[in-house]
Design a protein around this motif. Structure first.
Motif, PDB file in Angstrom:
ATOM      1  N   ASN A  82       0.784  -1.235   0.000  1.00  0.00           N
ATOM      2  CA  ASN A  82       0.000   0.000   0.000  1.00  0.00           C
ATOM      3  C   ASN A  82       0.816   1.285   0.000  1.00  0.00           C
ATOM      4  N   GLY A  83       2.106   1.216   0.350  1.00  0.00           N
ATOM      5  CA  GLY A  83       2.848   2.435   0.586  1.00  0.00           C
ATOM      6  C   GLY A  83       3.919   2.714  -0.446  1.00  0.00           C
ATOM      7  N   ARG A 282     -12.603   8.043  11.460  1.00  0.00           N
ATOM      8  CA  ARG A 282     -11.848   7.858  10.222  1.00  0.00           C
ATOM      9  C   ARG A 282     -10.984   6.590  10.306  1.00  0.00           C
ATOM     10  N   ALA A 283     -10.357   6.362  11.466  1.00  0.00           N
ATOM     11  CA  ALA A 283      -9.515   5.176  11.633  1.00  0.00           C
ATOM     12  C   ALA A 283     -10.353   3.899  11.563  1.00  0.00           C
ATOM     13  N   ASN A 298       2.533   4.637   8.125  1.00  0.00           N
ATOM     14  CA  ASN A 298       2.020   5.965   7.773  1.00  0.00           C
ATOM     15  C   ASN A 298       0.772   5.895   6.892  1.00  0.00           C
ATOM     16  N   GLY A 299       0.084   4.749   6.940  1.00  0.00           N
ATOM     17  CA  GLY A 299      -1.099   4.590   6.099  1.00  0.00           C
ATOM     18  C   GLY A 299      -2.208   5.556   6.460  1.00  0.00           C
ATOM     19  N   PHE A 300      -2.396   5.783   7.751  1.00  0.00           N
ATOM     20  CA  PHE A 300      -3.450   6.721   8.167  1.00  0.00           C
ATOM     21  C   PHE A 300      -3.149   8.122   7.644  1.00  0.00           C
ATOM     22  N   GLU A 339      -3.849   2.934  15.795  1.00  0.00           N
ATOM     23  CA  GLU A 339      -2.672   3.111  14.944  1.00  0.00           C
ATOM     24  C   GLU A 339      -2.167   1.764  14.431  1.00  0.00           C
ATOM     25  N   ILE A 340      -2.094   0.772  15.321  1.00  0.00           N
ATOM     26  CA  ILE A 340      -1.667  -0.562  14.895  1.00  0.00           C
ATOM     27  C   ILE A 340      -2.663  -1.153  13.905  1.00  0.00           C
ATOM     28  N   ALA A 341      -3.960  -0.967  14.167  1.00  0.00           N
ATOM     29  CA  ALA A 341      -4.986  -1.546  13.296  1.00  0.00           C
ATOM     30  C   ALA A 341      -4.964  -0.918  11.909  1.00  0.00           C
ATOM     31  N   THR A 342      -4.783   0.406  11.828  1.00  0.00           N
ATOM     32  CA  THR A 342      -4.724   1.037  10.509  1.00  0.00           C
ATOM     33  C   THR A 342      -3.418   0.717   9.803  1.00  0.00           C
ATOM     34  N   THR A 343      -2.361   0.431  10.564  1.00  0.00           N
ATOM     35  CA  THR A 343      -1.053   0.131   9.981  1.00  0.00           C
ATOM     36  C   THR A 343      -0.942  -1.326   9.549  1.00  0.00           C
TER      37      THR A 343
END
Length: 428
Positions: A82-83, A282-283, A298-300, A339-343
């Motif tokens: 994704n990044g 949003r998350a 840094n996906g979020f 943060e962990i879940a979105t990453t």
């Protein structure tokens, strides 16, 4: 010089340099985060070299470390999918934090003397923050001439309001440990002095005017009362004095009262429309759209402005998305677990939670088995760091990661050392 002698010499010198960097790390965390990050990297690489020299690989194959490797692997894979190239490189570099923790646990902090030196360094860092906060409150500016922040928060030795989080982390192993020992003494004067010092520490957190650090320290006091029975009365009295200080804030520090109490009640009363409610919404939308692997490092930050994630959550009454793209969009979700879940998605979140539970289990067992007050303080600190209902800084920025993984590594090293001391020695 034989190769074996050379390798032993390298290991000894690397360990000495790593120990010096570890002891000074709390000061680098306050002033010089680039040096702190390089110190963590040096310690991690030195430990891996030690494992190579000594063929000491077994410690990397059991306990919490496989969970850490799994989490790291998920973050790297998600970042690749994704990044950008930069995100992938950042994701790969995250391994240094987990190896750093293992280095402290297995290799570097292997004696009580080394841990005392680190404890003294953490204490001095905490005293420095407190002195700068009170100087700013009493004189109007800190040592560098910076006034308190626009919203009333005391910034301590920093330009921005950043004194609360590190002081909350330092609070129990670096500062509270001393009054806790004092109130355990028989002399009434020592008990009263310990109670006064506890109350002063809590008053300082209240005066700083940062909501989440203050709430977490109150939570830490509650854990102190639950875990260390011999200090329960003193801790409860100090907590009561903290609530009295909150009641007096309109008179002694109106800006702190406005931020700690007035704005806090406003945000809780309209949480879904608050900046934090919008961030969490949003998350959650991102996790719902990418449940398995998330959006990578840094996906979020990269994707929060996309309209695909701009909607409310009907299952929760009142969770309505903001009207603009910018609502709920910033550099991180302001919650460690989100943060962990979105990453890394839910797969990474499961590994992360399992790793944290293994840490907490080991620290709690050591605290209860050895009746070690410092071990209890470190357990309380790790509980505060990973309390799920909290607004937090990004876990993987050095400003936060340096403190978090230092405390975890110190706690695990102390648990390992106390476990070794309790193990009966056998021999011929």
């Amino acid at each position: 010089m034989t190769m074996k002698t050379f390798l032993i010499s390298c290991d000894v010198h690397l360990k000495k340099i790593s120990l010096a960097l570890c002891i000074f790390l709390p000061f680098f965390q306050l002033r010089g985060r680039a040096i702190a990050d390089l110190s963590i990297l040096f310690i991690a690489i030195s430990f891996l070299l030690y494992c190579t020299f000594e063929k000491h690989y077994r410690c990397l194959l059991h306990g919490w470390f496989p969970c850490a490797l799994g989490l790291w692997g998920v973050i790297v894979v998600s970042s690749i999918l994704n990044g950008s190239t930069h995100a992938v490189l950042e994701a790969i570099a995250l391994l240094r934090y987990f190896v750093f923790v293992k280095a402290l646990e297995e290799w570097l902090l292997d004696s009580a003397q080394k841990q005392r030196l680190l404890g003294l360094s953490v204490t001095l860092a905490g005293v420095w923050i407190i002195c700068q906060c009170w100087e700013q409150y009493l004189i109007g500016v800190n040592l560098w001439g910076y006034p308190r922040w626009q919203d009333g928060a005391l910034t301590g030795p920093f330009f921005q309001p950043r004194a609360g989080p590190p002081l909350a982390i330092i609070m129990f192993p670096g500062l509270m440990i001393y009054p806790m020992r004092m109130v355990q003494k028989k002399e009434l004067a020592r008990k009263l002095a310990g109670l006064a010092l506890m109350s002063f520490l809590l008053l300082t957190m209240v005066m700083i005017g940062q909501r989440m650090p203050a709430l977490l320290v109150f939570f830490g006091f509650f854990l102190c009362a639950m875990l260390v029975k011999t200090t329960r009365v003193a801790v409860l009295l100090a907590t009561l004095s903290g609530f009295v200080a909150l009641g007096l804030l309109p008179f002694i520090s109106p800006p702190s009262y406005n931020k700690l109490v007035v704005r806090f009640l406003e945000q809780i009363g309209h949480f879904s429309q608050s900046p934090y409610g919008q961030l969490y919404m949003r998350a959650l939308n991102m996790v719902h759209a990418h449940p398995l692997l998330g959006l990578g490092y840094n996906g979020f930050r990269t994707h929060c402005g996309e309209t695909a994630y701009l909607y409310g959550i009907p299952q929760f009454a009142g969770m309505v998305a903001g009207q603009g793209i910018g609502a709920g969009c910033t550099i991180h979700p302001h919650n460690t677990y989100l943060e962990i879940a979105t990453t890394a998605g839910l797969s990474g979140l499961v590994l992360f939670v399992w790793m944290v539970l293994l840490w907490l289990k080991k620290l709690l067992q050591a605290a209860l088995a050895g009746r070690d007050l410092m071990q209890a303080m470190l357990f309380i600190t790790v509980c505060m760091l990973f309390w799920p209902i909290a607004s937090t800084s990004s876990l993987f920025t050095e400003r936060t990661a340096g403190w978090v993984f230092l405390m975890v590594g110190w706690g695990l090293a102390r648990a390992r050392l106390s476990g070794s001391a309790r193990t009966p020695q056998t021999g011929a």
